[in-house]
Design a protein around this motif. Sequence first.
Motif, PDB file in Angstrom:
ATOM      1  N   LEU A   1       0.832  -1.200   0.000  1.00 15.76           N
ATOM      2  CA  LEU A   1       0.000   0.000   0.000  1.00 15.76           C
ATOM      3  C   LEU A   1       0.868   1.252   0.000  1.00 15.76           C
ATOM      4  N   ARG A   2       1.894   1.254   0.829  1.00 12.79           N
ATOM      5  CA  ARG A   2       2.809   2.403   0.877  1.00 12.79           C
ATOM      6  C   ARG A   2       3.507   2.600  -0.456  1.00 12.79           C
ATOM      7  N   PHE A   3       3.906   1.517  -1.090  1.00 14.83           N
ATOM      8  CA  PHE A   3       4.618   1.611  -2.356  1.00 14.83           C
ATOM      9  C   PHE A   3       3.759   2.269  -3.429  1.00 14.83           C
ATOM     10  N   CYS A   4       2.502   1.852  -3.529  1.00 13.59           N
ATOM     11  CA  CYS A   4       1.663   2.428  -4.587  1.00 13.59           C
ATOM     12  C   CYS A   4       1.377   3.899  -4.324  1.00 13.59           C
ATOM     13  N   LEU A   5       1.226   4.280  -3.061  1.00  8.88           N
ATOM     14  CA  LEU A   5       0.941   5.682  -2.745  1.00  8.88           C
ATOM     15  C   LEU A   5       2.177   6.569  -2.868  1.00  8.88           C
ATOM     16  N   ILE A   6       3.357   5.965  -2.872  1.00 10.72           N
ATOM     17  CA  ILE A   6       4.573   6.742  -3.128  1.00 10.72           C
ATOM     18  C   ILE A   6       4.479   7.422  -4.483  1.00 10.72           C
ATOM     19  N   TRP A   7       3.963   6.714  -5.482  1.00  7.91           N
ATOM     20  CA  TRP A   7       3.860   7.278  -6.828  1.00  7.91           C
ATOM     21  C   TRP A   7       2.853   8.410  -6.863  1.00  7.91           C
TER      22      TRP A   7
ATOM     23  N   TRP B   1     -24.478   5.344   2.345  1.00  8.24           N
ATOM     24  CA  TRP B   1     -23.677   5.871   1.239  1.00  8.24           C
ATOM     25  C   TRP B   1     -22.224   6.066   1.652  1.00  8.24           C
ATOM     26  N   LEU B   2     -22.013   6.514   2.909  1.00 12.60           N
ATOM     27  CA  LEU B   2     -20.653   6.723   3.379  1.00 12.60           C
ATOM     28  C   LEU B   2     -19.964   5.395   3.667  1.00 12.60           C
ATOM     29  N   GLY B   3     -20.731   4.437   4.176  1.00  9.95           N
ATOM     30  CA  GLY B   3     -20.162   3.122   4.436  1.00  9.95           C
ATOM     31  C   GLY B   3     -19.706   2.427   3.167  1.00  9.95           C
ATOM     32  N   THR B   4     -20.452   2.639   2.079  1.00  6.34           N
ATOM     33  CA  THR B   4     -20.045   2.059   0.793  1.00  6.34           C
ATOM     34  C   THR B   4     -18.723   2.651   0.316  1.00  6.34           C
ATOM     35  N   ILE B   5     -18.597   3.975   0.453  1.00  5.24           N
ATOM     36  CA  ILE B   5     -17.340   4.631   0.072  1.00  5.24           C
ATOM     37  C   ILE B   5     -16.188   4.110   0.923  1.00  5.24           C
ATOM     38  N   ALA B   6     -16.426   3.992   2.225  1.00  2.00           N
ATOM     39  CA  ALA B   6     -15.383   3.516   3.139  1.00  2.00           C
ATOM     40  C   ALA B   6     -14.977   2.080   2.817  1.00  2.00           C
ATOM     41  N   ALA B   7     -15.951   1.238   2.504  1.00  4.98           N
ATOM     42  CA  ALA B   7     -15.646  -0.161   2.210  1.00  4.98           C
ATOM     43  C   ALA B   7     -14.802  -0.304   0.955  1.00  4.98           C
ATOM     44  N   TRP B   8     -15.041   0.564  -0.051  1.00  2.00           N
ATOM     45  CA  TRP B   8     -14.300   0.492  -1.305  1.00  2.00           C
ATOM     46  C   TRP B   8     -13.022   1.319  -1.279  1.00  2.00           C
ATOM     47  N   ASN B   9     -12.703   1.896  -0.158  1.00  5.60           N
ATOM     48  CA  ASN B   9     -11.447   2.620   0.002  1.00  5.60           C
ATOM     49  C   ASN B   9     -10.298   1.609   0.022  1.00  5.60           C
ATOM     50  N   PRO B  10      -9.259   1.797  -0.798  1.00  4.03           N
ATOM     51  CA  PRO B  10      -8.136   0.846  -0.780  1.00  4.03           C
ATOM     52  C   PRO B  10      -7.509   0.671   0.599  1.00  4.03           C
TER      53      PRO B  10
ATOM     54  N   ALA C   1      -6.564  -6.130  -1.500  1.00  2.00           N
ATOM     55  CA  ALA C   1      -5.358  -5.526  -0.929  1.00  2.00           C
ATOM     56  C   ALA C   1      -4.165  -5.664  -1.862  1.00  2.00           C
ATOM     57  N   VAL C   2      -4.264  -6.575  -2.816  1.00  2.00           N
ATOM     58  CA  VAL C   2      -3.234  -6.723  -3.853  1.00  2.00           C
ATOM     59  C   VAL C   2      -3.642  -5.989  -5.128  1.00  2.00           C
ATOM     60  N   VAL C   3      -4.916  -6.086  -5.479  1.00  2.00           N
ATOM     61  CA  VAL C   3      -5.392  -5.487  -6.731  1.00  2.00           C
ATOM     62  C   VAL C   3      -5.322  -3.969  -6.684  1.00  2.00           C
ATOM     63  N   TRP C   4      -5.797  -3.368  -5.583  1.00  2.00           N
ATOM     64  CA  TRP C   4      -5.789  -1.905  -5.495  1.00  2.00           C
ATOM     65  C   TRP C   4      -4.388  -1.318  -5.689  1.00  2.00           C
ATOM     66  N   PRO C   5      -3.358  -1.774  -4.963  1.00  2.00           N
ATOM     67  CA  PRO C   5      -2.019  -1.206  -5.182  1.00  2.00           C
ATOM     68  C   PRO C   5      -1.497  -1.389  -6.601  1.00  2.00           C
ATOM     69  N   ILE C   6      -1.810  -2.543  -7.217  1.00  2.00           N
ATOM     70  CA  ILE C   6      -1.362  -2.758  -8.592  1.00  2.00           C
ATOM     71  C   ILE C   6      -2.004  -1.733  -9.525  1.00  2.00           C
ATOM     72  N   VAL C   7      -3.297  -1.496  -9.340  1.00  2.00           N
ATOM     73  CA  VAL C   7      -4.002  -0.535 -10.186  1.00  2.00           C
ATOM     74  C   VAL C   7      -3.463   0.877  -9.974  1.00  2.00           C
ATOM     75  N   VAL C   8      -3.282   1.267  -8.715  1.00  2.00           N
ATOM     76  CA  VAL C   8      -2.795   2.616  -8.412  1.00  2.00           C
ATOM     77  C   VAL C   8      -1.391   2.815  -8.973  1.00  2.00           C
ATOM     78  N   THR C   9      -0.534   1.806  -8.813  1.00  2.00           N
ATOM     79  CA  THR C   9       0.829   1.912  -9.343  1.00  2.00           C
ATOM     80  C   THR C   9       0.822   1.992 -10.862  1.00  2.00           C
ATOM     81  N   ALA C  10      -0.006   1.166 -11.506  1.00  2.00           N
ATOM     82  CA  ALA C  10      -0.072   1.163 -12.970  1.00  2.00           C
ATOM     83  C   ALA C  10      -0.541   2.503 -13.516  1.00  2.00           C
ATOM     84  N   VAL C  11      -1.343   3.215 -12.758  1.00  2.00           N
ATOM     85  CA  VAL C  11      -1.851   4.515 -13.208  1.00  2.00           C
ATOM     86  C   VAL C  11      -0.869   5.635 -12.898  1.00  2.00           C
TER      87      VAL C  11
END
Length: 289
Positions: A178-184, A225-234, A265-275
């Motif tokens: 998670l830290r690695f993807c947010l570094i970018w 509505w807020l719980g849905t946003i929170a649940a989909w938060n990486p 927890a694996v997919v989100w960082p890969i997507v964020v890093t790829a973008v």
Amino acid sequence: MSTTDTRARTDLIDMADLTDLTPGDRHGRVYWAVADCWNVVRRGLTHYQRQPVLIAWQLGFPIISVLLYGYVFGGAMKSPDGGSVRDFLMPGMFAMTMAFGFMNTAIAVVTDASKGVIDRFRSMPMAPSAVVAGRGVNDLIIACSELAILAATAFAMGWRTDTGIAASLAAFGLLLLLRFCLIWVGILLGLLVPNAEAAGGLYAVAFPLTMISSVFVPPSTMPDWLGTIAAWNPISSTAAAARELFGNPVASDGSWIEEHSLLMAVVWPIVVTAVFAPLAVRRFQRLSR
């Protein structure tokens, strides 16, 4: 042969030797990209060594956060299974600290840019990706130190894991991912904002990003509505996956995203890093054009 001719011949020989020793002839581009990246990492670590106040703040803030939330607010929180609040809270705190780290990255990048350091790097025969990659590796090393200190502090406060060493190491690996993807993300923001003061204003984005998650409370306790946003938060996916791997209480209301937290927890960082990684490198290449 005259002295002048001898000196001229010697100069030609020396230039020929230098030509034979050029990086492109003796090593490939990948080698020099890695070497340039390592030099940037060394420069960043040396910077911390010569200004210990920075490293004291960066490593001390997570400790203060864990103590503050664990002791001050811990009594007002409830674990989903009615057990120890700290067992539920600590993996979330680990994820929050890893997420907040992108602010340190953005501030460091914009500080280097405002001082002309990045321009000097760009004027040198360096691989274009070495500067941003070096910053990423440097911050990942600091993140490892932060996570080790956080874990030691949490352990001293009574936090425990109920799984084996392999599962615990996997949880720490997901936190670092998670830290690695947010570094970018931090690198890109640092290249976009005009100065360090503006980078400090990004806390207005970072704070809700970490708070609207499952770090402190289950998303099911929030409005729908807020719980849905929170649940989909990486960050929520990483926090939930870490709790599961540590054997700590997991907050889940049966939704797909929460039931597949390990996968996400694996997919989100890969997507964020790829973008964001290509965007950060491209932004660096286009500076001052």
